[in-house]
Design a protein around this motif. Structure first.
Motif, short mmCIF file in Angstrom:
data_model
loop_
_atom_site.label_atom_id
_atom_site.label_comp_id
_atom_site.label_asym_id
_atom_site.label_seq_id
_atom_site.Cartn_x
_atom_site.Cartn_y
_atom_site.Cartn_z
N GLY A 114 0.52 -1.53 0.11
CA GLY A 114 0.02 -0.33 -0.31
C GLY A 114 1.08 1.42 0.24
N TRP A 115 -0.12 2.76 0.41
CA TRP A 115 0.28 3.17 0.18
C TRP A 115 0.28 4.88 1.26
CZ3 TRP A 115 -1.67 1.07 -3.56
CH2 TRP A 115 -0.61 0.87 -4.81
N LEU A 116 0.51 3.90 2.31
CA LEU A 116 -0.82 4.69 3.27
C LEU A 116 0.59 5.39 3.57
CD1 LEU A 116 -1.61 2.52 6.23
CD2 LEU A 116 -2.82 3.95 3.84
N THR A 117 1.59 5.77 3.36
CA THR A 117 3.04 6.47 3.59
C THR A 117 3.12 7.89 2.83
OG1 THR A 117 4.77 5.31 2.26
CG2 THR A 117 4.19 4.63 4.66
N ASP A 118 2.45 7.90 2.27
CA ASP A 118 1.91 9.15 1.75
C ASP A 118 1.25 10.38 1.75
OD1 ASP A 118 3.28 7.43 -1.00
OD2 ASP A 118 2.25 7.84 -1.98
N TYR A 119 0.65 9.40 3.18
CA TYR A 119 -0.94 10.32 4.30
C TYR A 119 -0.05 10.60 5.15
CZ TYR A 119 -3.63 8.72 -0.28
OH TYR A 119 -3.38 8.73 -1.54
N LEU A 120 0.58 9.45 5.80
CA LEU A 120 0.97 9.17 7.22
C LEU A 120 2.23 9.06 7.42
CD1 LEU A 120 -1.72 6.98 8.65
CD2 LEU A 120 -1.99 9.27 8.93
N PRO A 121 2.76 9.53 8.48
CA PRO A 121 4.18 9.38 8.86
C PRO A 121 4.99 7.11 8.89
CG PRO A 121 3.52 10.88 10.68
CD PRO A 121 2.21 10.34 9.84
N GLU A 122 5.55 7.66 8.92
CA GLU A 122 6.32 5.74 8.68
C GLU A 122 5.99 5.18 10.04
OE1 GLU A 122 9.16 4.71 5.61
OE2 GLU A 122 10.05 2.45 7.04
N THR A 123 6.33 5.70 11.01
CA THR A 123 6.18 5.46 12.38
C THR A 123 4.89 4.85 12.91
OG1 THR A 123 6.33 7.13 13.13
CG2 THR A 123 8.40 6.55 13.38
N LEU A 124 4.42 5.79 12.64
CA LEU A 124 2.54 5.93 12.76
C LEU A 124 1.94 4.82 11.96
CD1 LEU A 124 -0.38 6.79 13.93
CD2 LEU A 124 -0.26 8.18 12.37
N VAL A 125 2.34 3.95 10.78
CA VAL A 125 1.60 3.40 9.66
C VAL A 125 2.18 2.23 9.91
CG1 VAL A 125 2.13 2.14 7.31
CG2 VAL A 125 1.96 4.71 7.58
#
Ligand SMILES: Cc1cc2nc3c(=O)[nH]c(=O)nc-3n(C[C@H](O)[C@H](O)[C@H](O)COP(=O)(O)OP(=O)(O)OC[C@H]3O[C@@H](n4cnc5c(N)ncnc54)[C@H](O)[C@@H]3O)c2cc1C
Length: 489
Positions: A114-125
């Motif tokens: 996925g591409w969640l790191t385009d929206y959220l910081p990697e640590t949060l993901v």
């Protein structure tokens, strides 16, 4: 499964903590605090987290397919020999979503899936993925985790220009995946309203929330809306976004084949990392080809995407259910530029060629492909490899574009250097495997669309393509919503 709205505490849109009102449901028109469309991992984990963080909130989960106990595929249960094109494909739809019958390879990484790191910081993901992993563990996921980080295989692959993506993976196994989904279903069923065989036809915005139009004129109202329609609902959802004026951007489509070979050939790799995600840049075209969804001792299966039969694979955790083969996908990524913006249709049309020529999935021996001839029943009976899927023997070069075929052949030769035997004549290629990605929506860091109060998560929003990130997106949105309802920023 309930059908009547609960009586209890509920809050309105933007209500602060003190604004929660105890109200008796007077059997008004159906009205909920939050509605969730789709009960795949994204929708399930949104519902789960909402009920943990905010048990008072009135939630309805609407699902086009069946509940976890009822959904069943006549082909998978061997009641029929070929797909009978059920009106709603139970492999793709129902509680648990698209991956319910999969072996649940839970990738603990923000690097792919996925591409969640385009929206959220990697640590949060990673925190969100870790949280879902803990929930799965509490519901019976196996303790073992495989890691491809700093593995010996990675170094050997690099020597041949193959790049191994480092990640941890927890292999749930097909049977445990189903068990966990059943436990999630049991957890949710008394806390929220769940409705199955309930397709949301249309989303309408109101001044104070949303109206969902269902079949036969029924309507459901909610203050907040979480759309989690997955890949199978992506075309429907893109249409709704068009009506609601939400910008969507076309995503890529990955097209290729599923490779099946004797498990011994990849044993040294799968024993160490379980699933090797290897990426290769072809010399001939400069295209990326990658291995995907590796299933040691697994089975090749078909799936039905909107009436088109494509292939996939899975494997059991329980060794007594193992086959003698390993399978994995080889996929070529296509991202189109102007003027073409229908990658979904492109993938579907290629897959429909195999359906037209083979009546479903086609299989071909690698040796026959290289010799430019079709695999026939006669040639197949001489093969030393026993296929795990009864596909039609045929010729994949009549199905896949030459560029894709050349890329796949080059990748097979590259893989043979780290797993000798991959290019054997008997290696089977099944086609077509297509990974459709939904159009991506305009979303902010809360996964909220430009329509306030409408959130979009999971594969259907085009932001994820795997269990871990889809589930994580659900948890994230539930937490955002819980804060909003509590009047917090
Ligand atoms: C065979 C297979 C094996 C897989 N194996 C793995 C794996 O091992 N590891 C991994 O990480 N990923 C795997 N995946 C991918 C993974 O399953 C998906 O990424 C994940 O399920 C996406 O979750 P989701 O909730 O976004 O959508 P989905 O799981 O697709 O769920 C969406 C749900 O929404 C419902 N829906 C759609 N439209 C409507 C509507 N209008 N009204 C009501 N309901 C609607 C659908 O019926 C569906 O049940 C696999 C996929 C397949 C097909």
């Amino acid at each position: 499964m309930g059908t009547v709205p609960r009586t209890g505490w509920f809050g309105g849109k933007g209500a602060g903590p003190g604004a929660l009102i105890k109200a008796r449901c007077l059997n008004m028109s159906e009205k909920y605090d939050a509605a969730i469309v789709g009960s795949g991992p994204a929708g399930i984990f949104a519902a789960y987290e909402l009920t943990v963080k905010f048990p008072q909130i009135k939630v309805i989960l609407l699902e086009e397919g069946q509940d976890i106990y009822t959904r069943s595929c006549p082909l998978a249960e061997k009641k029929v020999s070929a797909c009978v094109f059920c009106p709603s494909c139970a492999v793709m739809r129902g509680f648990g979503g698209t991956g319910a019958f999969s072996d649940g390879k839970y990738n603990i990484t923000a690097k792919f899936g996925g591409w969640l790191t385009d929206y959220l910081p990697e640590t949060l993901v990673m925190d969100l993925i870790g949280y879902v992993d803990k929930v799965n563990l509490s519901l019976g996921a196996p303790a073992a985790v495989f890691s491809s980080e700093n593995s010996a295989i990675g170094k050997k692959a690099l020597e041949h220009d193959l790049h191994l993506l480092g990640a941890k993976v927890r292999h749930l196994g097909t049977e445990n995946n189903m068990l966990i989904l059943r436990r999630l279903y049991e957890t949710l069923k008394d806390r929220i309203i769940m409705r199955f065989n309930s397709k949301v036809e249309r989303i309408i915005t109101r001044k104070d929330g949303f109206t969902l139009q269902m079949a036969k004129g029924a309507e459901i109202r909610s203050d907040w809306l979480i759309a989690a329609p997955g890949r199978s609902g992506s075309e429907w959802f893109a249409g709704q976004c068009g009506e609601l004026g939400i910008p969507v951007f076309s995503n890529q489509v990955d097209v290729g084949v599923r490779v099946e070979l004797p498990a011994e050939i990849f044993k040294h790799i799968t024993d160490e990392v379980y699933e090797a995600k290897l990426v290769y840049l072809t010399k001939q075209y400069g295209d990326f080809v990658r291995t995907f969804c590796m299933n040691p001792y697994g089975y090749v299966v078909t799936e039905n995407t909107d009436g088109i039969i494509t292939v996939n694979g899975h494997s059991y955790h329980d060794a007594s259910k193992n086959s003698r083969n390993t399978n994995f996908a080889l996929l070529v990524s296509n991202k189109f530029t102007q003027p073409f913006n229908q990658p979904h249709q492109y993938g579907k049309r290629i897959a429909s060629f195999s359906n037209m020529l083979g009546g479903g999935a086609i299989m071909q021996r690698f040796g026959d492909l290289i010799k430019g001839r079709r695999t026939s029943e006669r040639r197949l009976t001489k093969s030393f490899l026993l296929p795990t899927l009864a596909a039609t023997p045929g010729d994949l070069s009549l199905v896949l574009p030459k560029r894709h075929m050349d890329n796949i052949i080059e990748m097979i030769y590259a893989l043979d250097k780290i797993a000798p035997g991959t290019k054997n004549d008997d290696t089977l290629l099944y086609g077509v495997e297509v990974k459709f990605y939904s159009s991506r929506l305009e979303l902010d860091k809360n996964m909220e669309t430009p329509v306030k109060g409408l959130f979009a998560i999971g594969d259907g929003a085009g932001v994820t393509r795997g269990l871990a990130q889809a589930s994580a997106s659900g948890v994230h949105v539930a937490r955002v919503l819980a804060r909003r309802i509590s009047g917090l920023p």
